[in-house]
Design a protein around this motif. Structure first.
Motif, PDB file in Angstrom:
ATOM      1  N   ARG A 661       0.876  -1.181   0.000  1.00 35.32           N
ATOM      2  CA  ARG A 661       0.000   0.000   0.000  1.00 35.32           C
ATOM      3  C   ARG A 661       0.913   1.232   0.000  1.00 35.32           C
ATOM      4  O   ARG A 661       1.040   1.939   0.980  1.00 35.32           O
ATOM      5  N   TRP A 662       1.540   1.442  -1.168  1.00 34.71           N
ATOM      6  CA  TRP A 662       2.655   2.377  -1.241  1.00 34.71           C
ATOM      7  C   TRP A 662       2.232   3.837  -1.141  1.00 34.71           C
ATOM      8  O   TRP A 662       2.968   4.666  -0.591  1.00 34.71           O
ATOM      9  N   LYS A 663       1.078   4.168  -1.660  1.00 34.56           N
ATOM     10  CA  LYS A 663       0.641   5.568  -1.591  1.00 34.56           C
ATOM     11  C   LYS A 663       0.367   5.970  -0.148  1.00 34.56           C
ATOM     12  O   LYS A 663       0.755   7.056   0.290  1.00 34.56           O
ATOM     13  N   GLU A 664      -0.286   5.078   0.595  1.00 36.02           N
ATOM     14  CA  GLU A 664      -0.545   5.361   2.003  1.00 36.02           C
ATOM     15  C   GLU A 664       0.756   5.413   2.801  1.00 36.02           C
ATOM     16  O   GLU A 664       0.929   6.260   3.675  1.00 36.02           O
ATOM     17  N   LEU A 848       0.553 -12.942   1.458  1.00 32.42           N
ATOM     18  CA  LEU A 848       0.476 -11.505   1.224  1.00 32.42           C
ATOM     19  C   LEU A 848      -0.924 -11.019   0.895  1.00 32.42           C
ATOM     20  O   LEU A 848      -1.238  -9.849   1.095  1.00 32.42           O
ATOM     21  N   GLY A 849      -1.756 -11.890   0.332  1.00 33.86           N
ATOM     22  CA  GLY A 849      -3.093 -11.489  -0.084  1.00 33.86           C
ATOM     23  C   GLY A 849      -3.228 -11.479  -1.594  1.00 33.86           C
ATOM     24  O   GLY A 849      -2.250 -11.336  -2.333  1.00 33.86           O
ATOM     25  N   GLU A 850      -4.459 -11.615  -2.076  1.00 34.58           N
ATOM     26  CA  GLU A 850      -4.698 -11.761  -3.508  1.00 34.58           C
ATOM     27  C   GLU A 850      -4.426 -10.486  -4.297  1.00 34.58           C
ATOM     28  O   GLU A 850      -4.180 -10.539  -5.497  1.00 34.58           O
ATOM     29  N   GLU A 851      -4.496  -9.327  -3.633  1.00 36.67           N
ATOM     30  CA  GLU A 851      -4.328  -8.068  -4.365  1.00 36.67           C
ATOM     31  C   GLU A 851      -2.978  -7.408  -4.096  1.00 36.67           C
ATOM     32  O   GLU A 851      -2.749  -6.276  -4.513  1.00 36.67           O
ATOM     33  N   HIS A 852      -2.095  -8.097  -3.407  1.00 37.93           N
ATOM     34  CA  HIS A 852      -0.766  -7.530  -3.164  1.00 37.93           C
ATOM     35  C   HIS A 852      -0.027  -7.422  -4.501  1.00 37.93           C
ATOM     36  O   HIS A 852      -0.107  -8.318  -5.342  1.00 37.93           O
ATOM     37  N   ILE A 880      -6.308 -10.160 -18.092  1.00 40.89           N
ATOM     38  CA  ILE A 880      -7.458  -9.275 -17.835  1.00 40.89           C
ATOM     39  C   ILE A 880      -7.668  -9.125 -16.338  1.00 40.89           C
ATOM     40  O   ILE A 880      -7.884  -8.011 -15.829  1.00 40.89           O
ATOM     41  N   GLN A 881      -7.590 -10.244 -15.605  1.00 39.50           N
ATOM     42  CA  GLN A 881      -7.746 -10.191 -14.146  1.00 39.50           C
ATOM     43  C   GLN A 881      -6.668  -9.313 -13.503  1.00 39.50           C
ATOM     44  O   GLN A 881      -6.957  -8.491 -12.624  1.00 39.50           O
ATOM     45  N   VAL A 882      -5.427  -9.481 -13.979  1.00 38.46           N
ATOM     46  CA  VAL A 882      -4.319  -8.687 -13.430  1.00 38.46           C
ATOM     47  C   VAL A 882      -4.503  -7.211 -13.746  1.00 38.46           C
ATOM     48  O   VAL A 882      -4.311  -6.347 -12.873  1.00 38.46           O
ATOM     49  N   ILE A 883      -4.879  -6.881 -14.984  1.00 44.15           N
ATOM     50  CA  ILE A 883      -5.056  -5.471 -15.367  1.00 44.15           C
ATOM     51  C   ILE A 883      -6.118  -4.811 -14.504  1.00 44.15           C
ATOM     52  O   ILE A 883      -5.922  -3.713 -13.961  1.00 44.15           O
ATOM     53  N   GLU A 884      -7.274  -5.470 -14.356  1.00 41.55           N
ATOM     54  CA  GLU A 884      -8.372  -4.866 -13.584  1.00 41.55           C
ATOM     55  C   GLU A 884      -7.967  -4.628 -12.131  1.00 41.55           C
ATOM     56  O   GLU A 884      -8.253  -3.576 -11.559  1.00 41.55           O
ATOM     57  N   THR A 885      -7.273  -5.613 -11.544  1.00 40.74           N
ATOM     58  CA  THR A 885      -6.870  -5.459 -10.144  1.00 40.74           C
ATOM     59  C   THR A 885      -5.743  -4.432 -10.009  1.00 40.74           C
ATOM     60  O   THR A 885      -5.755  -3.602  -9.087  1.00 40.74           O
ATOM     61  N   THR A 886      -4.782  -4.460 -10.922  1.00 43.01           N
ATOM     62  CA  THR A 886      -3.657  -3.523 -10.859  1.00 43.01           C
ATOM     63  C   THR A 886      -4.136  -2.090 -11.040  1.00 43.01           C
ATOM     64  O   THR A 886      -3.648  -1.176 -10.368  1.00 43.01           O
ATOM     65  N   LYS A 887      -5.089  -1.892 -11.929  1.00 45.07           N
ATOM     66  CA  LYS A 887      -5.655  -0.549 -12.106  1.00 45.07           C
ATOM     67  C   LYS A 887      -6.234  -0.030 -10.792  1.00 45.07           C
ATOM     68  O   LYS A 887      -6.022   1.123 -10.409  1.00 45.07           O
ATOM     69  N   ARG A 888      -6.969  -0.914 -10.112  1.00 43.36           N
ATOM     70  CA  ARG A 888      -7.620  -0.494  -8.871  1.00 43.36           C
ATOM     71  C   ARG A 888      -6.606  -0.279  -7.751  1.00 43.36           C
ATOM     72  O   ARG A 888      -6.715   0.664  -6.962  1.00 43.36           O
ATOM     73  N   VAL A 889      -5.599  -1.169  -7.676  1.00 43.01           N
ATOM     74  CA  VAL A 889      -4.642  -1.125  -6.561  1.00 43.01           C
ATOM     75  C   VAL A 889      -3.524  -0.110  -6.790  1.00 43.01           C
ATOM     76  O   VAL A 889      -3.168   0.652  -5.886  1.00 43.01           O
ATOM     77  N   LEU A 890      -2.956  -0.077  -8.019  1.00 40.90           N
ATOM     78  CA  LEU A 890      -1.780   0.753  -8.286  1.00 40.90           C
ATOM     79  C   LEU A 890      -2.079   1.965  -9.163  1.00 40.90           C
ATOM     80  O   LEU A 890      -1.280   2.906  -9.202  1.00 40.90           O
ATOM     81  N   GLY A 891      -3.179   1.913  -9.890  1.00 41.58           N
ATOM     82  CA  GLY A 891      -3.514   3.034 -10.770  1.00 41.58           C
ATOM     83  C   GLY A 891      -3.327   2.673 -12.240  1.00 41.58           C
ATOM     84  O   GLY A 891      -2.521   1.809 -12.589  1.00 41.58           O
ATOM     85  N   SER A 896       3.461  -1.326 -13.934  1.00 45.77           N
ATOM     86  CA  SER A 896       2.986  -2.716 -13.915  1.00 45.77           C
ATOM     87  C   SER A 896       1.675  -2.859 -14.673  1.00 45.77           C
ATOM     88  O   SER A 896       1.446  -3.860 -15.365  1.00 45.77           O
ATOM     89  N   THR A 897       0.800  -1.861 -14.535  1.00 47.74           N
ATOM     90  CA  THR A 897      -0.452  -1.883 -15.292  1.00 47.74           C
ATOM     91  C   THR A 897      -0.167  -1.829 -16.787  1.00 47.74           C
ATOM     92  O   THR A 897      -0.780  -2.547 -17.593  1.00 47.74           O
ATOM     93  N   LEU A 898       0.786  -0.964 -17.177  1.00 46.53           N
ATOM     94  CA  LEU A 898       1.134  -0.822 -18.592  1.00 46.53           C
ATOM     95  C   LEU A 898       1.748  -2.113 -19.148  1.00 46.53           C
ATOM     96  O   LEU A 898       1.492  -2.494 -20.291  1.00 46.53           O
ATOM     97  N   SER A 899       2.554  -2.794 -18.328  1.00 42.80           N
ATOM     98  CA  SER A 899       3.129  -4.072 -18.763  1.00 42.80           C
ATOM     99  C   SER A 899       2.027  -5.089 -19.032  1.00 42.80           C
ATOM    100  O   SER A 899       2.070  -5.830 -20.023  1.00 42.80           O
ATOM    101  N   SER A 900       1.027  -5.124 -18.142  1.00 43.82           N
ATOM    102  CA  SER A 900      -0.083  -6.057 -18.331  1.00 43.82           C
ATOM    103  C   SER A 900      -0.889  -5.707 -19.575  1.00 43.82           C
ATOM    104  O   SER A 900      -1.353  -6.595 -20.307  1.00 43.82           O
ATOM    105  N   MET A 901      -1.060  -4.407 -19.836  1.00 45.41           N
ATOM    106  CA  MET A 901      -1.766  -3.983 -21.049  1.00 45.41           C
ATOM    107  C   MET A 901      -1.024  -4.453 -22.294  1.00 45.41           C
ATOM    108  O   MET A 901      -1.621  -4.967 -23.252  1.00 45.41           O
ATOM    109  N   SER A 902       0.300  -4.270 -22.289  1.00 45.04           N
ATOM    110  CA  SER A 902       1.111  -4.695 -23.430  1.00 45.04           C
ATOM    111  C   SER A 902       1.000  -6.199 -23.641  1.00 45.04           C
ATOM    112  O   SER A 902       0.835  -6.684 -24.772  1.00 45.04           O
ATOM    113  N   ASN A 903       1.057  -6.956 -22.539  1.00 46.75           N
ATOM    114  CA  ASN A 903       0.948  -8.411 -22.641  1.00 46.75           C
ATOM    115  C   ASN A 903      -0.407  -8.847 -23.171  1.00 46.75           C
ATOM    116  O   ASN A 903      -0.505  -9.788 -23.969  1.00 46.75           O
TER     117      ASN A 903
END
Length: 958
Positions: A661-664, A848-852, A880-891, A896-903
């Protein structure tokens, strides 16, 4: 199931077998003492001097003599701060003892002074017969579940087993010999099995019932505080429910429930109608009785539709939500540790074979509503009821079916008061006047009745007290209807202060921490366990607190919490009391260590609340699930008030950082850094460490330039102040190298990593965790440059050593495994890579948890291995699962979100979905250019693929 073993160096280690076949293991049966070796000791490598550690050694050494590698001991194999794990362990205990290869019973109060215990039985038999082990509740199942048990004295002398000591055990317990020999328990009548508990004791009275669940083959929730009679009743109910439709409701029916007939009729009329799931929301202000209405509805539906399954889901926090789903999955026999229980329940209830069902989500808020929608089942045979104080949330959840609770009518309120009072009252005028003064608010009525019951006073006396308190002596709340709660609270609180100082102390303490899931272990220490229980009982008698299920913890009603804080503020004591809470939290809140994760996750809400406590205008804002950032933004006030606050802020920040939870974490590290700089100076080690931690949060957010600037500053200062080979200086160099690597400056990263690794080997040793981390970092730079053989060699070495030094589930070990898997993938050794990535994902999900972010990274890596093997559909689903969760968790713009989009774009291209692939890659190129810069290798790679794909499309004429 977590099992212990001794590694090659003879050190105690552990591994979790939840995702794999459980090997043969030994298990220990014993009675608890005051100095036990706990899970935190196991995870942190501490506690070897504790008296309880001798029992761990005994069990492991005896298992080794019996050629068994693994063993289990309840004191340290259960993470009791993790409520999910604790609940599962208690419900699984009988099975674990039954399936053990060997069971050793350690009798700490039986000694064998002679060398050969078997030849001198008379020297120990008397104490054997009187052993405390035969008087404890939980040891009954430990006697009955295993096929064989071996008994050992405190001197580790073997006294015999269940066969050789059969007659003595029968005479002590009066359990039939046939049962001791293994006859099925269900052949024995229920009364006879119940009778086996006669003369046994448990620390918590409810455990007299709970410890029987395995003996009767049921599972149940644990509600400490409900009393032995109710616990036994629920045990009986669970036994009766075993072959009926599930009814999982954590509260008893309220025998005092009155009125609300029109709302009940309205609710019942809305359920099970139409061709899809019916959804209804109950809304109204706090204290008006929404939960009680939903509870009454649950019991009426059960009475009227016996084949209907009823499930209650608490939404007070994420852990409660998950626990509720897990309990449902367990009751439905669909629990699968590899799958999300929310999804399992959704799929099961959406199936026609599930029959009729009712789901009740209690205490919903807007943030939860957004995340929950995807897990709601859909069936014409199903109905869902929500309770919420927020009208907008109600509209989102059930836009066409909202039931608003009006104020109670006079007759209804009168019946409620009469049912709450212990002694009947015949003064109708006094009753009506009191209800009018209480504004017919259910919570106020409950508080007033509780006061009258506890103090055996009259309604007239209470009216007099109420009149005094309403004359401006109580600070108003937001809603006019809630102000009366402050008055009834103050009347009761003054009485508590006079007659139970510890109860008052507890209440004031709880006002300065989060109001939900307050562990009893967090409360200020009492002079005795009994005094603490009495104080909690006082607060419960006044209806100020409710006890949580499955764990010794308390909740406070929102309005009671606010009223207590208002009193502290008015008396000028809020700041002082907040300091007391912070000092207590510093005693309980763990330091940054992987093994403390469950503990800090439960204490974080309390610590962050305490840090913000005393801020003007913040007292009423903590109900929102988005409170974290509001609290942390005001941490500057908190952290500048003294060392305790600064230290707690530091621990919270590192905990948030380790949970991804890096922003916090960033917001807290900024305040810690500024405070250290102001108080200690810019070059003080604490200030530099704060700067380094802040820079690390920038790195993990993809803000590499900002991170680089800070890391360079820290490194140069440390070189000057601490010298080149100081561990902190080397850490700065490693951090700087990581920013170079993230920017594609691999040669610069390699040079720094080589320098650090060689120095650490010389200064710290080859097996030091920091040295191993350096090896992994250097291997990563090799990998980035395509030097995969060199990367593999280093990763294998780092992984094997890390496993041995830090244990298999340590985050650093998992990182090493993931790095090795990546090198296998780069060498086209897809199957080997896949196996390792699956192992890392499953462990990271659990630890660590599913959304770490680390878990998401592992999922993306596994998806890439699927893609490399041409398994594009599997790859697409994971990406798709990773992108949706990464968007919500990291932005959306995180690297990392951009890497998933490229993949994902590559996956679509492989499936000839050219248009979708080109559009997504265009977006990826644009964002990478903006975030990483046009010359970054990732940006250039994306652009090259985009140009190639567009040329292919032109040639194909598409």
């Amino acid at each position: 199931m977590r099992l212990l073993y001794f590694d090659g160096s003879g050190r105690l280690a552990w591994t979790n077998f939840s995702q794999k076949t459980i090997p043969p293991y030994a298990i220990l049966s014993h009675t608890w003492g005051d100095d036990e070796f706990l899970f935190e000791d196991l995870a942190n490598g501490t506690g070897h001097g504790k008296a309880g550690y001798e029992k761990i050694l005994f069990c492991g050494e005896q298992a080794a003599r019996d050629h068994i590698q693994y063993f289990w001991v309840d004191t340290c194999c259960i993470d009791k701060w993790n409520l999910r794990e604790l609940s599962n362990a208690i419900n699984s205990m009988f099975r674990w003892y039954k399936n053990a290869a060997r069971c050793y019973t350690f009798l700490s109060d039986v000694s064998t002074p002679m060398a050969d215990a078997h030849l001198h039985e008379s020297t120990w038999e008397a104490s054997f017969r009187k052993s405390r082990w035969f008087t404890r509740g939980w040891t009954l199942q430990e006697l009955l579940a295993p096929a064989s048990i071996e008994f050992f004295s405190s001197d580790r002398q073997r006294l015999g087993d269940k066969d050789s000591l059969e007659q003595q055990i029968y005479e002590i317990t009066r359990i039939p010999v046939t049962v001791l020999r293994g006859d099925p328990l269900d052949k024995v009548s229920v009364p006879e099995r119940m009778a086996w508990m006669a003369g046994r004791q448990t620390t918590q009275e409810e455990d007299m019932a709970y410890s029987l669940i395995g003996i009767f083959g049921v599972s149940m929730e644990f509600r400490y505080g409900e009393g032995i009679e109710r616990a036994q009743e629920r045990l009986q109910e669970e036994m009766e429910k075993a072959n009926t439709a599930p009814f999982i409701v954590p509260f008893d029916q309220n025998a005092r429930f009155t009125g609300r007939e029109s709302q009940l009729a309205e609710l019942e009329g809305k359920l099970f109608v139409g061709a899809s799931t019916t959804k209804v929301a109950i809304t109204g202000p706090g204290g008006i009785g929404k939960t009680q209405l939903a509870l009454e509805l649950a019991y009426r539906i059960r009475l009227e539709l016996k084949s209907c399954s009823v499930f209650w889901i608490s939404t007070s926090d994420e852990e409660s939500l998950y626990q509720s789903y897990a309990h449902i999955a367990r009751r439905l026999n669909i629990l699968n540790e590899k799958a999300d229980v929310r999804k399992l329940v959704q799929i099961h209830l959406s199936n026609k074979s599930a029959g009729h069902w009712l789901l009740i989500f209690d205490n919903m808020n807007e943030a939860q509503a957004v995340g929950l929608m995807e897990f709601l089942p859909s069936s014409a045979q199903g109905a869902i009821v929500f309770t919420t104080t927020d009208r907008e949330t109600a509209a989102k959840l059930a836009p066409r079916s909202i039931v608003e609770l009006p104020e109670m009518e006079q007759d209804m309120a009168r019946r409620m008061l009469e049912t709450c009072l212990v002694n009947p009252v015949n003064e109708k005028e006094k009753v009506d006047l009191l209800l009018k003064r209480l504004e017919y608010l259910p919570l106020a009525i409950v508080h007033a009745a509780a006061y009258v019951n506890v103090n055996k006073t009259t309604l007239q006396e209470y009216l007099s007290l109420l009149a005094k308190k309403r004359e401006g002596s109580v600070e108003p709340l937001y809603r006019k209807s809630e102000n009366i709660i402050a008055a009834t609270w103050l009347i009761s609180f003054k009485q508590i202060r006079r007659h139970d100082a510890l109860a008052a102390k507890y209440l004031l303490f709880m006002a300065c921490v989060n109001r939900s899931d307050i562990p009893l272990a967090l409360l200020p220490a009492a002079s005795s366990h009994e005094q603490g229980r009495h104080a909690v009982g006082t607060l419960n008698n006044y209806s100020f607190v409710t006890k949580r299920t499955a764990e010794s913890a308390l909740d406070i009603h929102r309005l009671v919490h606010i009223s207590t804080r208002n009193w502290l503020r008015k008396e000028g004591l809020l700041s002082q009391q907040s300091q007391i809470a912070i000092r207590r939290l510093l005693v309980v809140f763990p330091h940054n260590n992987h093994g403390n994760r469950s503990k800090w996750r439960r204490l974080l809400p309390h610590a962050t609340f305490a840090l913000s406590s005393g801020l003007t205008g913040q007292e009423h804002s903590h109900e929102s699930r988005n409170k974290w950032r509001r609290l942390l933004r005001h941490a500057k006030f908190a952290l500048s008030s003294g060392p305790p606050r600064k230290e707690l802020g530091w621990r919270c920040a590192t905990a948030l950082y380790n949970d991804g939870r890096w922003k916090e974490a960033e917001e807290l590290f900024v305040q810690v850094m500024e405070t250290s700089s102001r108080v200690l100076g810019d070059e003080h080690p604490d200030t530099l460490t704060s700067m380094a931690n802040l820079a690390s949060t920038y790195t993990n957010q993809g803000r590499w330039k900002e991170a680089e600037e800070l890391f360079v500053q820290v490194m140069e200062t440390r070189k000057r102040v601490l010298r080149d080979e100081h561990p902190s200086t080397l850490t700065s160099m490693v951090n700087l190298a990581s920013t170079y690597r993230n920017q594609g400056r691999w040669k610069e990263a390699e040079e720094l990593n080589v320098q650090v690794m060689e120095t650490r080997k010389r200064v710290l040793g080859e097996e030091h965790p920091s040295t191993l981390s350096s090896m992994a970092n250097l291997a990563s730079t090799y990998w980035n440059q395509g030097r995969w053989k060199e990367a593999e060699e280093l990763n294998v070495q780092a992984m094997e050593t890390t496993k041995r030094v830090l244990r298999e589930e340590h985050p650093d070990t998992l990182t090493s495994i993931a790095n090795l898997a990546s090198t296998y993938r780069s060498q086209e050794r897809w199957k080997e890579a896949e196996e390792l990535f699956v192992q890392v994902i499953e462990t990271r999900k659990r630890v660590l948890g599913e959304e770490h972010p680390s878990t998401l990274s592992s999922m993306a890596n596994l998806a890439s291995t699927y893609w490399n093997q041409g398994r594009w559909k599997e790859a697409e689903e994971l990406f798709i699962q990773v992108i949706e969760t990464t968007k919500r968790v990291l932005g959306e713009e995180h690297p990392s979100t951009l890497s998933s989009m490229s993949n994902l774009a590559h996956t679509w291209k492989s499936q000839s979905q050219n248009t979708e692939a080109i559009l997504l890659m265009k977006k990826c190129v644009k964002l990478r250019g903006k975030i990483l810069g046009p010359l970054h290798p990732d940006t250039e790679s994306s652009l090259n693929f985009l140009n190639m794909w567009q040329m292919d499309d032109l040639e194909l004429g598409t």
